[in-house]
Design an enzyme around this catalytic site. Sequence first.
Site, PDB file in Angstrom:
ATOM      1  N   ALA A  62      -1.590  -0.877   3.471  1.00 52.49           N
ATOM      2  CA  ALA A  62      -0.704   0.090   3.837  1.00 52.49           C
ATOM      3  C   ALA A  62       0.731  -0.552   3.860  1.00 52.49           C
ATOM      4  O   ALA A  62       0.963  -1.751   3.870  1.00 52.49           O
ATOM      5  CB  ALA A  62      -0.948   1.024   4.897  1.00 52.49           C
ATOM      6  N   GLY A 101      -6.632   0.464   2.473  1.00 54.03           N
ATOM      7  CA  GLY A 101      -6.157   1.555   1.539  1.00 54.03           C
ATOM      8  C   GLY A 101      -6.518   0.991  -0.026  1.00 54.03           C
ATOM      9  O   GLY A 101      -6.928   1.993  -0.773  1.00 54.03           O
TER      10      GLY A 101
END
Length: 651
Positions: A62, A101
């Site tokens: 992220a 992510g």
Amino acid sequence: MSTVTLTFENPIAVITINNPPINATSHAVRNGIVDALDQIDANDDIRATILICEGKTFIAGADVNEFGQPPKSPILPDVIKRLEATTKPVIAAIHGHALGGGLEVALGCHYRIADSTAKLGLPEVNLGLIPGAGGTVRLPRLVPVSEAVSMTTSGKPISAAKANEIGLLDAITHGALGDAARDFAKTILNREIPKPLLLRDPVNAPNATEWDDISAATKKKARGQTAPLAAVSAIRNGIEQGPDAGLSFEREKFIELRDSDQSKALRHIFFAERSVAKLPELKGIDPNPLKQIGVIGGGIMGAGIATASLLAGYAVTIIERDEDACANGSTTVQKHLSGSLKRGLITQDRFDTLFAALSTSTDYGALSDADLVIEAVFEDMAVKHDVFGKLSEHCKPDAVLASNTSYLDINEIAANCTYPNRVLGLHFFSPAHIMKLLEVVRTEAADAQSLATAFDFARTLGKIAVPCRVCDGFIGNRIMSAYRKHCEYMLEDGALPHQIDAAMMEFGFPMGLFAMQDMAGLEISWATRKRLAPFRDPSERYVALGDYLCEMGRFGKKNGLGWYRYDENGKAQPDSDVDALVISESAKKGITRRNFTHPEIIDSILAAMRDEGDKILAEGIANSPDAIDVVMVNGYGFPRHKGGPMYLSRS
Ligand code: NAD
């Protein structure tokens, strides 16, 4: 180039992400992916899509700049749902790292292919979190549940080969990834689009008893950390309650953990580790290029330092006292490298190349080309002076000379050298080829170029370098000496060694102080205490229990007796003889013993650490409280999820 580019190569579309340095899932990336998918879905000529990244890596996490800010739409879970809902199959083409992510995005794609050197992982637990964009729900529907548990609870990335073996990848590629992805896309054009992971069944779901075993094993390994257990419950929930309930549960847990003390502490130490070595005064100073490293002494530390340097790609020469010692040093390095080979960290070819880059000699003349020399001989000032005298004579004028001393005054060592400006300390931790921490000790005369070289060397070795200045024990050993003294006071005042150790382990240390002393061996510190005895302040409280143990021939784990008695399996058992010795010492000193609770023991240890830390800061030995936290967490077993003694005293 913009952050996300879409190109049409009918019938294939290519979405390229270019968001250096790690292609983080920033707002522009999330937006760009959704825009591209809308265009692809509207284009009837397109039958497959490749999602690929520019630069060194696939999406590796992220955007830290968005941490703590209100989420900006589209949020990642929605982007991944959008990927899954697209009418054309999407192939994630992975190189470098697919982390957090990034891996969750890949799980939203219909196929995953990766370069053979890629690594894939869900490292959120390292920050006290769990995956927050469906990772715990999708992964166990693609790979066996046990593998999903292992990846989410350990946080450790796996290799492309392992990922392929467990079904996380559809193919491993060699050579240019873009070409391989296009070739792969052509093979799937006529296939039916695979079912999104959310609609699939879990792979080898455990039964209730197996879940209990998984939870118990995770709890044991987590040593007080909540995130690994939350990861297990999120995976279990997603399997037992179904994907939709699973996604909501995961999100809830993610938010709860994000706001927890443990996650805040872990984020503190994560950022501290990345900032602590950045000294503004060294900005813009070029380090010396390094090729040849000299190591003086091929004992425990020297062999470890030589191994770490070889693994970083340097040629290494060990200088020892005689041929036998040279052979011993070389054998130890060989054993360390064999360990890396056995664990699959290096190939046989690499092993051969690295071992061939090691030479040994008894002649300091062999160091005439060395760019950096690290001394790791006996902890004795006279021996150190002798060694640095020879280094001054034989090394080239711009070679940086470092000492690995644990306690000795490196300013004094430097003062006796021809070029004190290039003498400094590189204090490694044992085993030096494994422990990440390195204290970089700045002597009074050390120049910026030498320091920049030392930090650059640390970086190439993959170490966490913490700058500090000269004092007895630098940052870590000085704080440990201070809190050890308080633990010894507690022994005389009423606690027993195994009670103190139990309190420390309950707090999250992997081992208590006394078990650790037994492991290191009690006789070395005994010898030091005897040497320093004439200089001890007679008015200062002195606890002689460690000396008595050595006088009784109890030298620690290696001879089965120390603060503990060791059974035939090497397991420590509290020893009534030691308890009796401790109790009789209190009586001898006229101390009335009292009970210590575990919280009291920990408070006393933390207070001792904080007080010494404050002194270290006031004296300018450490340049920030963060530096102290980084040292205690990485070198002394301070529980990472508590953030370090200085952080804890502020929070
Ligand atoms: P060690 O006894 O295992 O090794 C010392 C080596 O130095 C021996 O092999 C010896 O033959 C060699 N040696 C001695 N004098 C020499 C000379 N004049 N020229 C060449 N070689 C010589 O000791 P160690 O544990 O490796 O410690 C080395 C240094 O590292 C010490 O200063 C120690 O305080 C420091 N240190 C040790 C640790 C640890 O955990 N052991 C941790 C950090 C720092």
